[in-house]
Design an enzyme around this catalytic site. Structure first.
Site, mmCIF file in Angstrom:
data_model
loop_
_atom_site.group_PDB
_atom_site.id
_atom_site.type_symbol
_atom_site.label_atom_id
_atom_site.label_comp_id
_atom_site.label_asym_id
_atom_site.label_seq_id
_atom_site.Cartn_x
_atom_site.Cartn_y
_atom_site.Cartn_z
ATOM 1 N N LYS A 1 11.769 36.266 -9.882
ATOM 2 C CA LYS A 1 11.957 35.408 -11.060
ATOM 3 C C LYS A 1 10.734 35.346 -11.982
ATOM 4 O O LYS A 1 10.870 35.132 -13.182
ATOM 5 C CB LYS A 1 12.354 33.984 -10.623
ATOM 6 C CG LYS A 1 13.749 33.922 -10.027
ATOM 7 C CD LYS A 1 14.095 32.546 -9.493
ATOM 8 C CE LYS A 1 14.698 31.668 -10.532
ATOM 9 N NZ LYS A 1 15.361 30.463 -9.958
ATOM 10 N N ASP B 1 18.120 27.262 -15.290
ATOM 11 C CA ASP B 1 18.053 26.290 -14.176
ATOM 12 C C ASP B 1 17.986 24.853 -14.692
ATOM 13 O O ASP B 1 18.615 23.951 -14.135
ATOM 14 C CB ASP B 1 16.836 26.567 -13.282
ATOM 15 C CG ASP B 1 17.048 27.785 -12.394
ATOM 16 O OD1 ASP B 1 18.205 28.111 -12.098
ATOM 17 O OD2 ASP B 1 16.040 28.408 -12.000
#
Ligand code: ATR
Length: 277
Positions: free
Chosen positions: A70, A107
């Site tokens: 990520k 997110d």
């Protein structure tokens, strides 16, 4: 006659077998009658860039990115959204028609949308939020809480220096609280979030003093396996509003699915059941 391409998407990580995303996107593709595929892909760090440059040529419209890629993916992407830059990680890539890789982080959107949908009376502006943990997940949570107007974020982490780094990146509305004082921090908050990995299956429980929690405070846990953590169970017994972490996983996937497949997916009890299967 022009050939119809079946759009492909997927998730890249290592390990990848545990990922729930294929179940989720597969369920949406099926229920919305979309001809497309979503594929889990195990990719080692040294192969990441080659894979990302190859997938668009194979009909992929984008991918999700998970642990451990990520952060590294920010250096590979051609365009990175401001929020992904601020968070320091991306979870969603769009492969654009012009060949450029666009990186975003959804997110925080998933975190907030889960609370809005499952605790409609929640008012993030009503008082401070207490965030436990200062890892990657905490950065997305803090960014999104600041976005929705939380007046102050009290941040506590076992390793204090990580919380201090986060405070430096996010500014004056974040106040670091020592981990030994976490109980006092919880007393002040109208929103309480666990972003640590404690409480997950296979990890110890999160053991912090909960007796000072405000009745009516919103308490949420990013852990979703198990759905009902000790934090949520005890908070509920004390009259708090609780929201489990499964919805964050589901809602963070909504904008990606819409971008890739051109259809905003439904989220309901059946979606939760599909992910839990
Ligand atoms: P993620 O990116 O998913 O947030 P991470 O970066 O590994 O994962 O962070 C995990 C979080 O859980 C951290 O805040 C970690 O605290 P440290 O920074 O002190 O490691 C927290 N955590 C993990 N085990 C813990 C424990 N036994 N007690 C307290 N906090 C713990």
């Amino acid at each position: 006659m022009t050939q119809q391409h079946i759009p492909l998407a997927g998730v890249i990580g290592s390990p990848i077998a545990h990922s729930k995303s294929p179940q989720l996107h597969g369920y949406w593709l099926k229920t919305h009658g979309i001809a497309g595929h979503y594929i889990p892909m195990e990719v080692a760090p040294e192969d990441l860039e080659t894979v990302l440059r190859t997938l668009p040529k194979m009909g992929f419209v984008g991918v999700n990115i998970t642990v451990p890629h990520k952060v590294a993916v920010l250096d590979i992407a051609d365009l990175v959204t401001d929020r992904a830059t601020l968070i320091g990680a991306a979870n969603t890539l769009i492969f654009r028609q012009d060949g450029k890789i666009h990186a975003d982080n959804t997110d925080g959107y998933g975190f907030i949308e889960n609370l809005k949908q499952n605790a409609p009376n929640w008012d993030p502006t009503a008082g401070p939020a207490a965030v436990m943990g200062a890892g990657g997940a905490a950065r997305a949570v803090v960014a999104s809480l600041l976005d929705v107007g939380v007046p102050e974020i009290l941040l506590s982490n076992r390793t204090r220096i990580r919380a201090e780094v986060l405070q430096q990146d996010f500014g004056a509305r974040v106040r670091v609280v020592d981990w030994v004082k976490v109980g006092n921090m919880l007393e002040e908050a109208v929103t309480v979030v666990n972003t640590t990995s404690l409480g997950m299956i296979g990890k110890p429980e999160l053991r912090v003093p909960l007796d000072g929690l405000q009745k009516g405070a919103l308490v949420t846990d990013l852990v979703y396996a198990p759905l009902q953590t000790r934090l949520l169970r005890e908070a509920e017994e004390m009259g708090c509003v609780t929201v489990d972490g499964l919805g964050m996983l589901i809602y963070q996937a909504v904008p990606a699915f819409e971008r890739w497949f051109g259809h905003r997916p439904d989220v309901d009890a059946n979606t939760r059941a599909a992910v839990l299967r």
